[in-house]
Design a protein around this motif. Structure first.
Motif, PDB file in Angstrom:
ATOM      1  N   PRO A  22     104.747 -58.749  92.965  1.00  0.00           N
ATOM      2  CA  PRO A  22     104.102 -58.308  94.201  1.00  0.00           C
ATOM      3  C   PRO A  22     102.781 -57.600  93.911  1.00  0.00           C
ATOM      4  CG  PRO A  22     106.117 -57.052  93.781  1.00  0.00           C
ATOM      5  CD  PRO A  22     106.001 -58.096  92.732  1.00  0.00           C
ATOM      6  N   VAL A  23     102.657 -56.998  92.727  1.00  0.00           N
ATOM      7  CA  VAL A  23     101.417 -56.336  92.332  1.00  0.00           C
ATOM      8  C   VAL A  23     100.749 -57.215  91.305  1.00  0.00           C
ATOM      9  CG1 VAL A  23     100.427 -54.269  91.283  1.00  0.00           C
ATOM     10  CG2 VAL A  23     102.471 -54.075  92.696  1.00  0.00           C
ATOM     11  N   PRO A  24      99.478 -57.644  91.507  1.00  0.00           N
ATOM     12  CA  PRO A  24      98.825 -58.518  90.538  1.00  0.00           C
ATOM     13  C   PRO A  24      98.687 -57.835  89.185  1.00  0.00           C
ATOM     14  CG  PRO A  24      97.264 -57.741  92.187  1.00  0.00           C
ATOM     15  CD  PRO A  24      98.621 -57.249  92.587  1.00  0.00           C
ATOM     16  N   SER A  25      98.979 -58.596  88.101  1.00  0.00           N
ATOM     17  CA  SER A  25      98.887 -58.047  86.747  1.00  0.00           C
ATOM     18  C   SER A  25      97.601 -58.518  86.092  1.00  0.00           C
ATOM     19  CB  SER A  25     100.058 -58.527  85.898  1.00  0.00           C
ATOM     20  OG  SER A  25     101.260 -58.089  86.434  1.00  0.00           O
ATOM     21  N   PRO A  26      96.785 -57.590  85.580  1.00  0.00           N
ATOM     22  CA  PRO A  26      95.609 -57.995  84.834  1.00  0.00           C
ATOM     23  C   PRO A  26      96.049 -58.606  83.508  1.00  0.00           C
ATOM     24  CG  PRO A  26      95.890 -55.623  84.766  1.00  0.00           C
ATOM     25  CD  PRO A  26      96.925 -56.157  85.693  1.00  0.00           C
ATOM     26  N   LEU A  27      95.158 -59.318  82.842  1.00  0.00           N
ATOM     27  CA  LEU A  27      95.496 -59.920  81.553  1.00  0.00           C
ATOM     28  C   LEU A  27      95.996 -58.858  80.600  1.00  0.00           C
ATOM     29  CD1 LEU A  27      92.621 -62.474  80.976  1.00  0.00           C
ATOM     30  CD2 LEU A  27      94.975 -62.928  81.587  1.00  0.00           C
ATOM     31  N   GLY A  28      97.083 -59.140  79.902  1.00  0.00           N
ATOM     32  CA  GLY A  28      97.632 -58.193  78.933  1.00  0.00           C
ATOM     33  C   GLY A  28      98.513 -57.120  79.541  1.00  0.00           C
ATOM     34  N   ALA A  29      98.609 -57.058  80.869  1.00  0.00           N
ATOM     35  CA  ALA A  29      99.405 -56.014  81.511  1.00  0.00           C
ATOM     36  C   ALA A  29     100.817 -56.533  81.738  1.00  0.00           C
ATOM     37  CB  ALA A  29      98.789 -55.617  82.848  1.00  0.00           C
ATOM     38  N   PRO A  30     101.795 -55.658  81.673  1.00  0.00           N
ATOM     39  CA  PRO A  30     103.158 -56.068  81.982  1.00  0.00           C
ATOM     40  C   PRO A  30     103.289 -56.289  83.477  1.00  0.00           C
ATOM     41  CG  PRO A  30     103.045 -53.705  81.660  1.00  0.00           C
ATOM     42  CD  PRO A  30     101.680 -54.250  81.338  1.00  0.00           C
ATOM     43  N   GLY A  31     104.311 -57.064  83.884  1.00  0.00           N
ATOM     44  CA  GLY A  31     104.627 -57.150  85.291  1.00  0.00           C
ATOM     45  C   GLY A  31     105.167 -55.806  85.733  1.00  0.00           C
ATOM     46  N   PHE A  32     104.888 -55.412  86.959  1.00  0.00           N
ATOM     47  CA  PHE A  32     105.287 -54.079  87.404  1.00  0.00           C
ATOM     48  C   PHE A  32     106.808 -53.932  87.408  1.00  0.00           C
ATOM     49  CE2 PHE A  32     105.857 -50.498  90.318  1.00  0.00           C
ATOM     50  CZ  PHE A  32     105.012 -49.588  89.706  1.00  0.00           C
ATOM     51  N   PHE A  65     105.823 -43.917  88.618  1.00  0.00           N
ATOM     52  CA  PHE A  65     105.639 -45.305  89.026  1.00  0.00           C
ATOM     53  C   PHE A  65     104.671 -45.422  90.204  1.00  0.00           C
ATOM     54  CE2 PHE A  65     109.897 -45.921  86.900  1.00  0.00           C
ATOM     55  CZ  PHE A  65     109.344 -46.521  85.777  1.00  0.00           C
ATOM     56  N   MET A  66     104.677 -44.446  91.092  1.00  0.00           N
ATOM     57  CA  MET A  66     103.710 -44.458  92.200  1.00  0.00           C
ATOM     58  C   MET A  66     102.282 -44.325  91.662  1.00  0.00           C
ATOM     59  SD  MET A  66     105.073 -44.989  95.100  1.00  0.00           S
ATOM     60  CE  MET A  66     103.698 -44.500  96.104  1.00  0.00           C
ATOM     61  N   ARG A  67     102.080 -43.389  90.725  1.00  0.00           N
ATOM     62  CA  ARG A  67     100.751 -43.192  90.155  1.00  0.00           C
ATOM     63  C   ARG A  67     100.289 -44.450  89.429  1.00  0.00           C
ATOM     64  NH1 ARG A  67     100.530 -36.967  87.802  1.00  0.00           N
ATOM     65  NH2 ARG A  67     101.166 -35.970  89.744  1.00  0.00           N
ATOM     66  N   LEU A  68     101.201 -45.085  88.711  1.00  0.00           N
ATOM     67  CA  LEU A  68     100.841 -46.309  87.998  1.00  0.00           C
ATOM     68  C   LEU A  68     100.525 -47.445  88.964  1.00  0.00           C
ATOM     69  CD1 LEU A  68     103.461 -46.210  85.118  1.00  0.00           C
ATOM     70  CD2 LEU A  68     100.989 -45.944  84.880  1.00  0.00           C
ATOM     71  N   SER A  69     101.297 -47.544  90.043  1.00  0.00           N
ATOM     72  CA  SER A  69     101.088 -48.645  90.983  1.00  0.00           C
ATOM     73  C   SER A  69      99.749 -48.533  91.702  1.00  0.00           C
ATOM     74  CB  SER A  69     102.230 -48.714  91.999  1.00  0.00           C
ATOM     75  OG  SER A  69     102.160 -47.649  92.920  1.00  0.00           O
ATOM     76  N   ARG A  70      99.275 -47.316  91.917  1.00  0.00           N
ATOM     77  CA  ARG A  70      97.993 -47.129  92.614  1.00  0.00           C
ATOM     78  C   ARG A  70      96.819 -47.671  91.814  1.00  0.00           C
ATOM     79  NH1 ARG A  70      99.414 -41.227  93.493  1.00  0.00           N
ATOM     80  NH2 ARG A  70     101.002 -41.381  95.081  1.00  0.00           N
ATOM     81  N   ARG A  71      96.931 -47.607  90.473  1.00  0.00           N
ATOM     82  CA  ARG A  71      95.814 -48.035  89.627  1.00  0.00           C
ATOM     83  C   ARG A  71      96.232 -49.157  88.674  1.00  0.00           C
ATOM     84  NH1 ARG A  71      95.864 -42.257  88.340  1.00  0.00           N
ATOM     85  NH2 ARG A  71      96.596 -43.011  86.355  1.00  0.00           N
TER      86      ARG A  71
END
Length: 194
Positions: A22-32, A65-71
């Motif tokens: 549901p949250v787009p993952s940048p290259l190299g980022a884990p899925g949320f 997790f909220m702080r991480l999801s915002r950015r």
């Protein structure tokens, strides 16, 4: 905790074998979702080891997790452990600050009619000089001895926690504490003799 590896994105940008996040993952980022399932328990343990109650640990984990999801899409994911536990440490500091401010109302006001017991000028000068002596003595300690003393006395870590943080054995930490205390006593004793 080891380095966490995640599936690599395909040319189309979706993770191989994974459903779209549901949250787009940048290259190299884990899925949320993978991030939450991987770090939920370690975060709860992290907070509970720092004397936070179970309910507050749950709340703080959700806050991380909220702080991480915002950015999420703007974060650098080269070291996910470091990133997540840095966010957790910051959330813990904010929580403790909030708790201290909530407890301010529980303090009893000091009666202004009571005489203030301020130290004499001589006692203040003596205290400042003693502090300077202690700081100077700390600066002469070996870096490991100084680090152990600071962690145990100023950050209130147990000797076992200090050993884990510094990668030393508990017996080495005990010896470093004894060395630091002996050196500080010696410095104060020589100041008193002078």
């Amino acid at each position: 905790m080891g380095v966490l590896t995640f599936p690599t994105p395909t040319a189309e940008g979706a993770l191989k074998g994974a459903s779209p996040d549901p949250v787009p993952s940048p290259l190299g980022a884990p899925g949320f979702d993978a991030l939450v399932s991987r770090y939920r328990r370690p975060l709860l343990s992290f907070f509970q080891r720092r004397a936070v109650g179970v309910e507050d640990a749950e709340d703080l984990t959700q806050e991380v997790f909220m702080r991480l999801s915002r950015r999420f899409s703007r974060l650098h994911w080269g070291n996910p452990d470091g990133l997540i536990f840095t966010v957790a440490a910051n959330a813990l500091v904010d929580h403790e600050r909030h708790e201290r401010s909530r407890r301010r109302g529980h303090h009893v006001e000091v009666d202004p009619a009571l005489p203030a017991e301020e130290p004499s000028a001589e006692a203040a000068v003596s205290g400042r000089e003693r502090l300077r002596t202690l700081v100077a003595a700390l600066d002469t300690l070996h870096p490991n001895v100084k680090a152990v003393f600071v962690l145990c006395r100023f950050e209130n870590l147990s000797q076992a926690e200090a050993a884990a943080r510094l990668g030393l054995s508990v017996s080495a930490v005990e010896k470093h504490m004894m060395t630091a205390m002996a050196r500080l006593r010696q410095a104060l004793g020589s100041q008193h003799d002078a």
